[in-house]
Design a protein around this motif. Structure first.
Motif, PDB file in Angstrom:
ATOM      1  N   SER A  16      48.641  41.446  28.388  1.00 43.98           N
ATOM      2  CA  SER A  16      48.075  40.237  28.402  1.00 43.98           C
ATOM      3  C   SER A  16      49.160  39.522  27.735  1.00 43.98           C
ATOM      4  CB  SER A  16      46.824  40.068  27.582  1.00 43.98           C
ATOM      5  OG  SER A  16      46.147  40.958  28.124  1.00 43.98           O
ATOM      6  N   LYS A  20      53.873  37.304  32.530  1.00 45.10           N
ATOM      7  CA  LYS A  20      54.151  37.684  33.882  1.00 45.10           C
ATOM      8  C   LYS A  20      53.719  36.956  35.097  1.00 45.10           C
ATOM      9  CE  LYS A  20      49.975  41.084  33.761  1.00 45.10           C
ATOM     10  NZ  LYS A  20      49.387  40.022  32.504  1.00 45.10           N
ATOM     11  N   SER A  38      46.313  39.510  40.489  1.00 48.66           N
ATOM     12  CA  SER A  38      45.186  40.465  40.447  1.00 48.66           C
ATOM     13  C   SER A  38      44.196  40.378  39.350  1.00 48.66           C
ATOM     14  CB  SER A  38      45.732  41.770  40.430  1.00 48.66           C
ATOM     15  OG  SER A  38      46.530  42.299  39.448  1.00 48.66           O
ATOM     16  N   ALA A  40      43.014  37.752  38.141  1.00 53.34           N
ATOM     17  CA  ALA A  40      41.920  36.600  38.511  1.00 53.34           C
ATOM     18  C   ALA A  40      40.809  37.280  39.253  1.00 53.34           C
ATOM     19  CB  ALA A  40      42.721  35.637  39.239  1.00 53.34           C
ATOM     20  N   ARG A  43      38.886  38.915  36.594  1.00 53.16           N
ATOM     21  CA  ARG A  43      38.249  37.972  35.801  1.00 53.16           C
ATOM     22  C   ARG A  43      36.855  37.381  36.752  1.00 53.16           C
ATOM     23  NH1 ARG A  43      41.008  35.482  31.685  1.00 53.16           N
ATOM     24  NH2 ARG A  43      42.826  36.676  31.082  1.00 53.16           N
ATOM     25  N   ARG A  90      39.327  31.821  32.684  1.00 55.78           N
ATOM     26  CA  ARG A  90      40.472  31.672  31.748  1.00 55.78           C
ATOM     27  C   ARG A  90      40.253  31.883  30.301  1.00 55.78           C
ATOM     28  NH1 ARG A  90      43.900  33.849  35.056  1.00 55.78           N
ATOM     29  NH2 ARG A  90      43.678  32.749  37.086  1.00 55.78           N
ATOM     30  N   ALA A  98      36.648  41.070  31.533  1.00 56.49           N
ATOM     31  CA  ALA A  98      37.399  41.403  32.922  1.00 56.49           C
ATOM     32  C   ALA A  98      38.055  42.809  32.137  1.00 56.49           C
ATOM     33  CB  ALA A  98      38.487  40.436  33.004  1.00 56.49           C
ATOM     34  N   SER A  99      38.563  42.923  31.105  1.00 55.47           N
ATOM     35  CA  SER A  99      39.131  44.287  30.651  1.00 55.47           C
ATOM     36  C   SER A  99      37.995  45.089  30.482  1.00 55.47           C
ATOM     37  CB  SER A  99      40.077  43.856  29.419  1.00 55.47           C
ATOM     38  OG  SER A  99      40.094  44.915  28.615  1.00 55.47           O
ATOM     39  N   ARG A 108      37.249  49.448  40.238  1.00 54.60           N
ATOM     40  CA  ARG A 108      38.550  49.167  40.644  1.00 54.60           C
ATOM     41  C   ARG A 108      38.795  49.865  42.170  1.00 54.60           C
ATOM     42  NH1 ARG A 108      41.639  48.546  36.249  1.00 54.60           N
ATOM     43  NH2 ARG A 108      43.773  48.206  37.479  1.00 54.60           N
ATOM     44  N   GLN A 115      42.844  43.739  47.357  1.00 55.29           N
ATOM     45  CA  GLN A 115      44.260  43.400  46.792  1.00 55.29           C
ATOM     46  C   GLN A 115      45.294  43.594  47.912  1.00 55.29           C
ATOM     47  OE1 GLN A 115      44.506  44.472  42.328  1.00 55.29           O
ATOM     48  NE2 GLN A 115      42.895  45.651  43.328  1.00 55.29           N
ATOM     49  N   ARG A 129      48.587  45.320  36.235  1.00 61.15           N
ATOM     50  CA  ARG A 129      48.456  46.373  35.211  1.00 61.15           C
ATOM     51  C   ARG A 129      48.934  47.310  36.164  1.00 61.15           C
ATOM     52  NH1 ARG A 129      46.947  42.259  33.303  1.00 61.15           N
ATOM     53  NH2 ARG A 129      46.121  42.049  31.227  1.00 61.15           N
ATOM     54  N   MET A 131      50.058  47.379  39.630  1.00 62.67           N
ATOM     55  CA  MET A 131      50.519  46.922  41.010  1.00 62.67           C
ATOM     56  C   MET A 131      51.339  47.912  41.412  1.00 62.67           C
ATOM     57  SD  MET A 131      49.016  44.239  41.861  1.00 62.67           S
ATOM     58  CE  MET A 131      47.269  44.907  41.177  1.00 62.67           C
ATOM     59  N   ARG A 179      42.721  44.252  23.511  1.00 64.14           N
ATOM     60  CA  ARG A 179      42.851  44.308  24.972  1.00 64.14           C
ATOM     61  C   ARG A 179      43.967  45.375  25.296  1.00 64.14           C
ATOM     62  NH1 ARG A 179      42.957  40.338  28.832  1.00 64.14           N
ATOM     63  NH2 ARG A 179      43.190  38.363  27.766  1.00 64.14           N
ATOM     64  N   ASP A 183      43.432  48.610  27.587  1.00 67.12           N
ATOM     65  CA  ASP A 183      44.194  48.597  29.061  1.00 67.12           C
ATOM     66  C   ASP A 183      45.007  49.831  28.969  1.00 67.12           C
ATOM     67  OD1 ASP A 183      42.743  46.553  29.599  1.00 67.12           O
ATOM     68  OD2 ASP A 183      44.382  45.038  29.463  1.00 67.12           O
TER      69      ASP A 183
HETATM   70  O1   DC Z   1      46.262  39.735  33.710  1.00 67.67           O
HETATM   71  P1   DC Z   1      44.970  39.176  33.223  1.00 67.67           P
HETATM   72  O2   DC Z   1      44.982  38.910  31.416  1.00 67.67           O
HETATM   73  O3   DC Z   1      44.231  37.902  33.763  1.00 67.67           O
HETATM   74  O4   DC Z   1      43.619  40.280  33.481  1.00 67.67           O
HETATM   75  C1   DC Z   1      42.587  40.272  32.988  1.00 67.67           C
HETATM   76  C2   DC Z   1      42.206  41.832  32.633  1.00 67.67           C
HETATM   77  O5   DC Z   1      42.066  42.415  33.708  1.00 67.67           O
HETATM   78  C3   DC Z   1      43.057  42.672  31.883  1.00 67.67           C
HETATM   79  O6   DC Z   1      42.826  42.804  30.413  1.00 67.67           O
HETATM   80  C4   DC Z   1      42.974  44.041  32.502  1.00 67.67           C
HETATM   81  C5   DC Z   1      42.434  43.773  33.840  1.00 67.67           C
HETATM   82  N1   DC Z   1      43.120  43.973  35.102  1.00 67.67           N
HETATM   83  C6   DC Z   1      43.564  45.243  35.506  1.00 67.67           C
HETATM   84  O7   DC Z   1      42.710  46.143  35.131  1.00 67.67           O
HETATM   85  N2   DC Z   1      44.428  45.392  36.405  1.00 67.67           N
HETATM   86  C7   DC Z   1      44.764  44.753  37.137  1.00 67.67           C
HETATM   87  N3   DC Z   1      45.564  44.723  38.070  1.00 67.67           N
HETATM   88  C8   DC Z   1      44.799  43.241  36.468  1.00 67.67           C
HETATM   89  C9   DC Z   1      43.811  42.920  35.517  1.00 67.67           C
END
Ligand code: DC
Length: 225
Positions: A16, A20, A38, A40, A43, A90, A98-99, A108, A115, A129, A131, A179, A183
């Motif tokens: 976070s 990035k 991703s 978003a 979220r 946001r 989201a986390s 997921r 995605q 996280r 990709m 967070r 994660d």
């Molecule tokens: O990048 P971000 O802070 O907007 O992401 C919010 C939350 O979403 C983050 O704490 C973990 C999750 N996330 C994820 O698990 N996998 C991703 N590819 C993107 C975000």
């Protein structure tokens, strides 16, 4: 027979507030590529769940909701059910929610194809996280972008103050650390630097330097394809 090259992807993963998102968007702009934020999507999924009074613990219901999300991105705006969600996704609370749901494997999985659908010509820059590890394992370039927790908390603090919002450094740092821990520790697609990802530590770098470095790496990676 001629081999058809897959549409190139640059995967930028990291914790976070590492910057990035900003770096990924600028790299996409420089190359004329599409951009996927991703985070978003996670979220918005959490936001839609809270709005629809779906418990953030109900994995099956969240996965169902995620599969049917009416979601679009237009010009940097996230549109849910035809309405822009604006800054509602946001806030720190939205990031925490989201986390939490991001730790659920069924959720997921429900978001995976959504995605991958962003992989369109001439190319995609995707940030998140997982990709490089899960969503686009064949990405041409994988970057693990990070910065110290203190620097990330400082950046987030500055952003909030610039937006005219109330902010306090100590709780921001604490929140980031929690967070990060969640994660990294989750079993489903944890935040990790994969063996084939290059590390970009942006502590002490400005945005332009980080963007430039990714572009150099991408150009090198493209020569060996
Ligand atoms: O990048 P971000 O802070 O907007 O992401 C919010 C939350 O979403 C983050 O704490 C973990 C999750 N996330 C994820 O698990 N996998 C991703 N590819 C993107 C975000």
């Amino acid at each position: 027979m001629t081999d058809v090259l897959p549409i190139p992807v640059i995967a930028i993963d990291g914790p976070s507030a590492s910057g990035k998102g900003t770096v990924a968007a600028l790299v996409a702009q420089a190359l004329g590529f599409h951009y996927l934020d991703s985070g978003a999507i996670y979220r918005v999924a959490a936001y839609a769940a809270q709005r629809g009074e779906v418990s953030l613990e109900d994995e099956a219901a969240l996965a169902e909701l995620a599969l049917h999300l009416q979601l679009r991105f237009t010009g940097g705006e996230v549109i849910l059910d035809g309405e822009p969600v604006g800054d509602a996704i946001r806030s720190e609370a939205a990031g925490r929610a989201a986390s939490r749901i991001a730790a659920l494997p069924a959720l997921r999985l429900a978001l995976l194809e959504r995605q991958r659908a962003f992989r369109l010509a001439p190319g995609l820059v995707a940030d998140g996280r997982d990709m490089g590890s899960v969503v686009f394992p064949d990405a041409r370039l994988k970057v693990f972008l990070t910065a110290s927790a203190e620097e990330r908390a400082q950046r987030r603090y500055k952003q909030l103050i610039e937006k005219g919002l109330d902010a306090n450094l100590a709780p921001l740092l604490q929140d980031l650390r929690e967070r990060d821990a969640r994660d990294v520790a989750r079993s489903a697609a944890p935040l990790q630097q994969t063996a084939d990802a290059v590390l970009l530590d942006t502590t002490g770098l400005n945005i332009q330097q980080a963007v430039q470095q990714v572009l150099v790496w991408y150009s090198q990676a493209s020569k060996t394809v």
